[in-house]
Write an enzyme that holds these catalytic residues in place. Sequence first.
Site, PDB file in Angstrom:
ATOM      1  N   ASP A  83      52.925  16.219  35.104  1.00 37.49           N
ATOM      2  CA  ASP A  83      53.033  14.812  34.760  1.00 37.49           C
ATOM      3  C   ASP A  83      52.406  14.015  35.908  1.00 37.49           C
ATOM      4  O   ASP A  83      51.952  14.567  36.917  1.00 37.49           O
ATOM      5  CB  ASP A  83      54.492  14.422  34.460  1.00 37.49           C
ATOM      6  CG  ASP A  83      54.587  13.129  33.640  1.00 37.49           C
ATOM      7  OD1 ASP A  83      53.577  12.395  33.541  1.00 37.49           O
ATOM      8  OD2 ASP A  83      55.675  12.830  33.116  1.00 37.49           O
TER       9      ASP A  83
HETATM   10  C1  BGC Z   1      54.796   9.892  31.603  1.00 41.31           C
HETATM   11  C2  BGC Z   1      54.241  10.816  30.556  1.00 41.31           C
HETATM   12  C3  BGC Z   1      52.844  10.407  30.176  1.00 41.31           C
HETATM   13  C4  BGC Z   1      51.977  10.342  31.420  1.00 41.31           C
HETATM   14  C5  BGC Z   1      50.527   9.972  31.127  1.00 41.31           C
HETATM   15  C6  BGC Z   1      53.823   9.666  32.756  1.00 41.31           C
HETATM   16  O1  BGC Z   1      54.255   8.647  33.590  1.00 41.31           O
HETATM   17  O2  BGC Z   1      55.999  10.433  32.106  1.00 41.31           O
HETATM   18  O3  BGC Z   1      55.080  10.822  29.427  1.00 41.31           O
HETATM   19  O4  BGC Z   1      52.303  11.279  29.228  1.00 41.31           O
HETATM   20  O5  BGC Z   1      52.524   9.376  32.297  1.00 41.31           O
HETATM   21  O6  BGC Z   1      50.381   8.664  30.758  1.00 41.31           O
END
Ligand code: BGC
Length: 747
Positions: free
Chosen positions: A297
Site C-alpha cells: 500500500d
Molecule cells: C489506500 C489504498 C489505495 C491506495 C492507492 C492507500 O492510501 O489505503 O486503499 O488503493 O492508497 O490509492
Amino acid sequence: MALGMLAFTGCQDSAPYRGQDARTTFIDSVLSTLTIEDKAGEMTQLTLDMVCVGKPYKLEEPHRIDTEKLEHVLVDLKVGSILNCGGHAYYPEKWHELIGSIQSAAARKPSGIPVLYGIDAIHGTTYTTGGVLGPQQIGLAATWDTALVRKFAENAAKEVLASGIPWDFSPVLDVARDPRWPRFWETFGESPRLVSDMGVAMVKGYQEGPSPIAACLKHYMGYSRPLSGKDRTPAWVPERQLREIFLPPFAAAIDAGAATVMVNSGETNGIPVHSDHHILTEILRDELGFEGLVVSDWEDIRYLFKRHKVAENYKDAIEMSIMAGIDMSMVPTDTLFPRLLAELVHEGRIPESRLDESVRRILGVKYDRGLFGTGGMPPPLEDYPEKASLEGAAARAALESITLLKNKGQHAIYPEQPILPIGGTGRILVTGPTANSVNALNGGWTGTWQGTDPTYNTPGAPTAVASMREVFGADRIAFSELGMDFDRTDIDAITRNLSPRNTQCAVVFLGEMPYTEFVGNVEDIELFDNQQNLVRAIHATGVPVIGVYVGGRPRTLYDIEAMFDAFVMAYLPGDYGARAIADVLSGAFNPSGRLPFTWPCHPSSHLTHDLKHTELEGDGFKPLFAFGDGLSYSSVNTTGINIISGATASIGDTVEVEVTLENVGNRSSTETIILFSQDRVASITPSVDELAAYKQVVVPAGATATITLAVPTSTLGFIGRDNTYTIEPGTFGLRIKGQETEFELIR
Ligand code: BGC
C-alpha cells in the site's frame, strides 16, 4: 542483455504465445533479457505526480506530463507501474493523453515493457469524470444481490478500461467489525460469508466481463479492526480469529482467480504486515496458493522505518518487505526504491531469484491484460462505452440497497396515511445537512481521494432534495438548507412556524460528509449533537419525522430513535442514490435492502451478529438495528421452516431447508431470506448466530412462497484449538426470523 527498444506491440497476439505454456514461455523469454536494474524497476510503482509538471501533491493545473521527468522515471529508472490521478478526476480524453505519453515513453525503456497503470475505481469510475458512480461497497452489500454486484463491476470495468487503465484497486475485502473504523463503508459489512460472496462477484465482474481488468483484493489482511478504531493503528488479531473472520474473503476471491492483492498498511500483533513473512508468504502463497502479484500500500515499505520503527533505515525496510513476500512497492513519491533494491541484490542481501519470482508475477499480469499486444495504449476514444448502457446496474443497486429500518404505521393527523410511503398531497419539509449534497451521497474516492470537492462531481447529478422535488412536485417540498455546522438559531428558524397543520411530514437527511482513511477517524461515533437536536425540535412540533441516514458507518442515535416515525438507511448510494431515496419514500419502489452490519445502540457497546452466548448474559446485547434487518411496504411473514433432506447428515452432505413465506400485505415484495446456524456445543465457544445461507425471492401480494435453501455441512466448521478448520458432529440449529429447526451432524 536488455531487449533494447523492443517493440512489443502486436507480439502477444502472434504464435507461438498462446495458452498457459505460451504464457510461461513468453514471460521467461522476457525475463531472461532483463538486468537487475530492469527487474528492480519493474517492481517499482510511482504516482502520476512523479511524471507531471509541478511537485507531488502540488501539480500545476492543468495537469500535464513533464517529459524530462517521464523519461527519467521510465527510461533511466525503468519503472514498471504508475498509479493514481494527480489529485482529481479527468475526462477520458485527458486520461488518453496522459497514458498515451506514458506508454510511448515505456516503449523507449531498455526493456520496452509497457507500464501497468493502476487506479482506485472503487464504486464505478472514481477518477473518470462523467462516468457511472454507483453505491459504495457497504450499500452494494445491502442489496444481498451478488448477480447485480457482478454486473455493476463488469460495467465499471468497461469504463476503467476505456479510460486506458487495466488494473483496479478494488474490491476491499476487509470485514467490518467496528463502526469507528473510518473505512467501514468501503467494505461489504461484518459477515465473512457475505463479504466473500460479494467479493467473488465483484472480482468476476471486473475480470471476466467483455472488457476485463485486473482486480486487486485489499487490504490483506486484518486491517479493519484496529484496537483504537483509528486507521492504520495496531490490531491484535490472534491467528484463530485471523483465519476465522479476516482470511475467508481473500481465500474465496483468490479461488475465483483474483489477479492481485494489496497489503494491509497496519500492524497485527506487533508485526507490520508489510514485513510479515507468515502472512505474506506462508499463508498467502504456500497455503492459499496465490500466484498473482502482491503490491504494497501507499509508502508502506518506507513506513517500516519511518512509522513502525522495525527497520533502521529505508534499505533495511526494503530488504525486510521484499523477503517477506511483496512483489511491487507503491513507493509512490521517491526514486530511491529501485536503486536501493538493485543495490541489495548486488550486495547479496536479496537473491536475484527473489526478484525473478516477483517480476514473473508482474509480467504475468501485464501479459494477461494484453499489454504486450497493445503496448498498453488506451483503446480508441470512439469506442468509449455509451453511458446509458452502463447506468442500469448502478441505479438498480442504489434502489436495492436502500434499507427501511423503521416504519411506524399510521399518520396521527391523516389516519388513512401510513408514514411511508409518503402519499397524500400535503407539504413535505426537507432538511438536514446531507439533503443538498452530491458529495454526501457518494462518499470518499469520488472525483478526489476524500470526495469532498464538488468541482469533480458528475455534471448534472441530483442531490436528494432535487430528486424529492422531481418525484413529489416542487410545490410540495419546503426545503431548509443546512450545512454540517448548523446551530440552535438555524434549528429555531426551521421549527418556528412548523406544525402538523401546515406540514404532512419532515424528511430529515442526517449523516456524515465524505472522508476516507485517517481523515475519517473519530473520537466518538454518536451522531452529531446538532443533528440530534434538529430531530428533537422537529419532533416536538408534532410533525412526523422521517429520518434518512446518508453515511457509511452507523452513528449511534439511541436518545432520538423513538422520535422517528420512519427511518431509512441510504448508505452512500452514489449518483443514482438521490432518485432511489425519493422513489423509496414515494413508494414507487418497494424497499428490499437488508442491513449488512449490526447498528449499535450505544457508542461503547458494539457487537456483531455472530456474538457468543456469554455476551447475552445479564442485560444482553440489544442493537438498535440487527444484522439483516430491513422492511418493505408489504407484510411478509415467515410461516414455517422444515428440513427436507439431511435431518441426520454426514459431514460433507448438504442439508436442504424449506422456508415458507406469506405476503399478507397488498404489494409484491422482494424478500431476502437470511438463515442463521448455531452449533449447539463446540470445542471453541460457538456463536449464537452464524450466517449459513441466504436467498432472494419475490413474493406477490397475497401469495405464499416456498423456498429451498441449501446448507453444505462443509461450511459449518470453525477454526479449532489447533488453528485448523474443524467440523464437529453434533446438533445444529437453523433459525430464520423467529422460526427454528434442528439437524444432527454425524461422522
Ligand atoms: C489506500 C489504498 C489505495 C491506495 C492507492 C492507500 O492510501 O489505503 O486503499 O488503493 O492508497 O490509492
